[in-house]
Design a protein around this motif. Structure first.
Motif, PDB file in Angstrom:
ATOM      1  N   ASP A  32       0.810  -1.219   0.000  1.00  0.00           N
ATOM      2  CA  ASP A  32       0.000   0.000   0.000  1.00  0.00           C
ATOM      3  C   ASP A  32       0.844   1.269   0.000  1.00  0.00           C
ATOM      4  OD1 ASP A  32      -2.059  -1.775   0.115  1.00  0.00           O
ATOM      5  OD2 ASP A  32      -2.949  -1.011   1.966  1.00  0.00           O
ATOM      6  N   ALA A  33       2.036   1.224   0.608  1.00  0.00           N
ATOM      7  CA  ALA A  33       2.870   2.425   0.702  1.00  0.00           C
ATOM      8  C   ALA A  33       3.265   2.946  -0.675  1.00  0.00           C
ATOM      9  CB  ALA A  33       4.131   2.128   1.523  1.00  0.00           C
TER      10      ALA A  33
ATOM     11  N   HIS B 282       0.254   5.806  -3.386  1.00  0.00           N
ATOM     12  CA  HIS B 282       0.827   7.017  -3.980  1.00  0.00           C
ATOM     13  C   HIS B 282       0.458   7.089  -5.459  1.00  0.00           C
ATOM     14  CE1 HIS B 282       3.577  10.443  -3.904  1.00  0.00           C
ATOM     15  NE2 HIS B 282       4.026  10.038  -5.088  1.00  0.00           N
TER      16      HIS B 282
ATOM     17  N   LEU C 240       8.619  -1.670   4.813  1.00  0.00           N
ATOM     18  CA  LEU C 240       7.524  -0.886   4.248  1.00  0.00           C
ATOM     19  C   LEU C 240       6.807  -1.581   3.098  1.00  0.00           C
ATOM     20  CD1 LEU C 240       9.152   2.667   4.308  1.00  0.00           C
ATOM     21  CD2 LEU C 240       7.478   1.711   5.904  1.00  0.00           C
TER      22      LEU C 240
ATOM     23  N   HIS D 238      11.835   5.293   5.311  1.00  0.00           N
ATOM     24  CA  HIS D 238      10.859   6.228   4.750  1.00  0.00           C
ATOM     25  C   HIS D 238      11.470   7.140   3.693  1.00  0.00           C
ATOM     26  CE1 HIS D 238       7.536   5.165   7.384  1.00  0.00           C
ATOM     27  NE2 HIS D 238       8.366   5.147   8.408  1.00  0.00           N
TER      28      HIS D 238
ATOM     29  N   LEU E 160      11.591   5.273   0.501  1.00  0.00           N
ATOM     30  CA  LEU E 160      10.239   5.185  -0.057  1.00  0.00           C
ATOM     31  C   LEU E 160       9.868   6.467  -0.796  1.00  0.00           C
ATOM     32  CD1 LEU E 160       7.467   3.776  -0.351  1.00  0.00           C
ATOM     33  CD2 LEU E 160       6.842   4.829   1.849  1.00  0.00           C
TER      34      LEU E 160
ATOM     35  N   ASN F 160       8.759   6.596  -4.669  1.00  0.00           N
ATOM     36  CA  ASN F 160       7.461   7.126  -5.091  1.00  0.00           C
ATOM     37  C   ASN F 160       7.609   8.275  -6.083  1.00  0.00           C
ATOM     38  OD1 ASN F 160       5.926   5.298  -3.654  1.00  0.00           O
ATOM     39  ND2 ASN F 160       5.611   6.638  -1.902  1.00  0.00           N
TER      40      ASN F 160
END
Length: 339
Positions: A97-98, A102, A281, A293, A296, A300
């Motif tokens: 989902d992370a 997005h 993640l 993070h 990530l 993204n």
């Protein structure tokens, strides 16, 4: 059967082996300010609310079915490009989902199936014994062919989805083993050890490929010649901690498809200190590691820029993806190589 069991247990050690056994290189942290990062392409959540349905069943035959999750933007009277997403080995459709959220927030529909190797080590091992590695790859391709041939049926399964999928703008995406599944749409080949021939599953309906940490050579079915006929636009992502002592001790092996595919429209995102799961993640959310993070964010930014450039054909996205803006703003924390 004994030989196959040996291979399967080698896979157990390979896929779930701890990267801690590799001496990891030093990795610089992301030092950029929030103000500087805000200038990166669509780094923030997009304008669309994400709607998800994660318990869908698409009947395949009278005695088989395909489990799906569908994510789409909440909007009226709009059509959105479609992204097919393939999970990693033993993972499942709901562990990403992370990343997926997005994409959807910026105007994409995502369909993610569970493959036969999904959901647990035991389930994956049983089906690996039953089908073999080449067989599992074929089943993954059948899953996607079924989805592509039945998009109207999928739309009917989800309230509010009907009419929202642009059937002419489709990309294949995936992580790890699923990244190779995505690459097969663009011309990557699988070696069948029984016939000693490469088998191809190219599909003209797929316009671009996002391969998050794809494998390097893997047993007999994926080798250094697997990507030589791959010529669709591709973005590969990996990191300097994306290694596994038992199979890919050097993170650069994950980059082999970028290095060997037909040159011209290949991109590779390389991030300092990013591992196979971005800590915890994606893919293995229960992993006892520090969440990455910052990595990530870079993933993204780059994936949405690539998709906007090659699926939506937005000039600003193309300008970003072919530039060195990411490397400059992140001070080398993440770089985009082009080939």
């Amino acid at each position: 059967m004994m030989c196959r069991l040996v291979i399967i247990f080698a896979l157990v050690l390979t896929v779930w082996g701890c990267a801690d056994e590799v001496v990891l290189p030093e990795a610089q942290p992301l030092k950029a300010s929030a103000e500087a990062l805000s200038t990166l392409y669509k780094i923030d959540k997009g304008p669309y609310q994400v709607v998800s349905s994660t318990d869908l069943i698409l009947a395949v035959t009278a005695d088989s079915e395909l489990q799906l999750s569908v994510f789409y933007p909440a909007a009226d009277d709009e059509k959105f490009p479609l992204l097919l997403f393939s999970h990693g080995n033993w993972s499942d459709k709901d562990q990403y989902d992370a990343v997926i959220n997005h994409w959807v927030s910026h105007g994409y529909v995502v369909i993610a199936p569970n493959h036969l190797d999904c959901c647990s080590a035991m389930h994956g091992i049983i089906n690996s014994i039953r089908y073999g590695q080449f067989g599992l790859i074929e089943e993954r391709m059948r899953d996607f062919a079924l989805l592509l041939d039945n998009l109207d049926r999928v739309e009917q399964l989800v309230a509010g989805l009907s009419g929202k999928i642009d059937h002419h703008r489709i990309a294949a995406t995936g992580h790890s083993f699923g990244a190779f599944s995505a690459q097969q749409f663009g011309g990557a080949g699988t070696f069948n050890p029984d016939t000693e021939q490469f088998v191809y599953f190219r599909d003209a309906r797929i316009k671009a490929i996002v391969a998050i940490s794809p494998p390097g050579p893997m047993f007999d079915v994926i080798n250094d010649k697997s990507w030589q006929q791959m010529d669709q636009p591709m973005l590969l992502t990996t990191g300097t901690w994306d290694s596994n002592a038992r199979f890919w001790p050097d993170w650069r092996l994950h980059k082999m498809s970028f290095d060997t595919a037909t040159p011209g429209v290949n991109y590779a995102l390389i991030t300092q200190g990013a591992d196979h799961y971005l800590g915890n993640l994606i893919c293995r959310l229960d992993r006892e590691q520090v969440a990455q993070h910052d990595a990530l964010k870079m993933l993204n930014v780059t994936t949405i820029a690539f998709l906007d450039a090659y699926v939506k054909e937005l000039p600003a996205a193309k300008e970003f993806i072919v530039s060195d803006s990411l490397a400059v703003v992140s001070d080398g924390f993440s770089v985009i190589e082009r080939r």
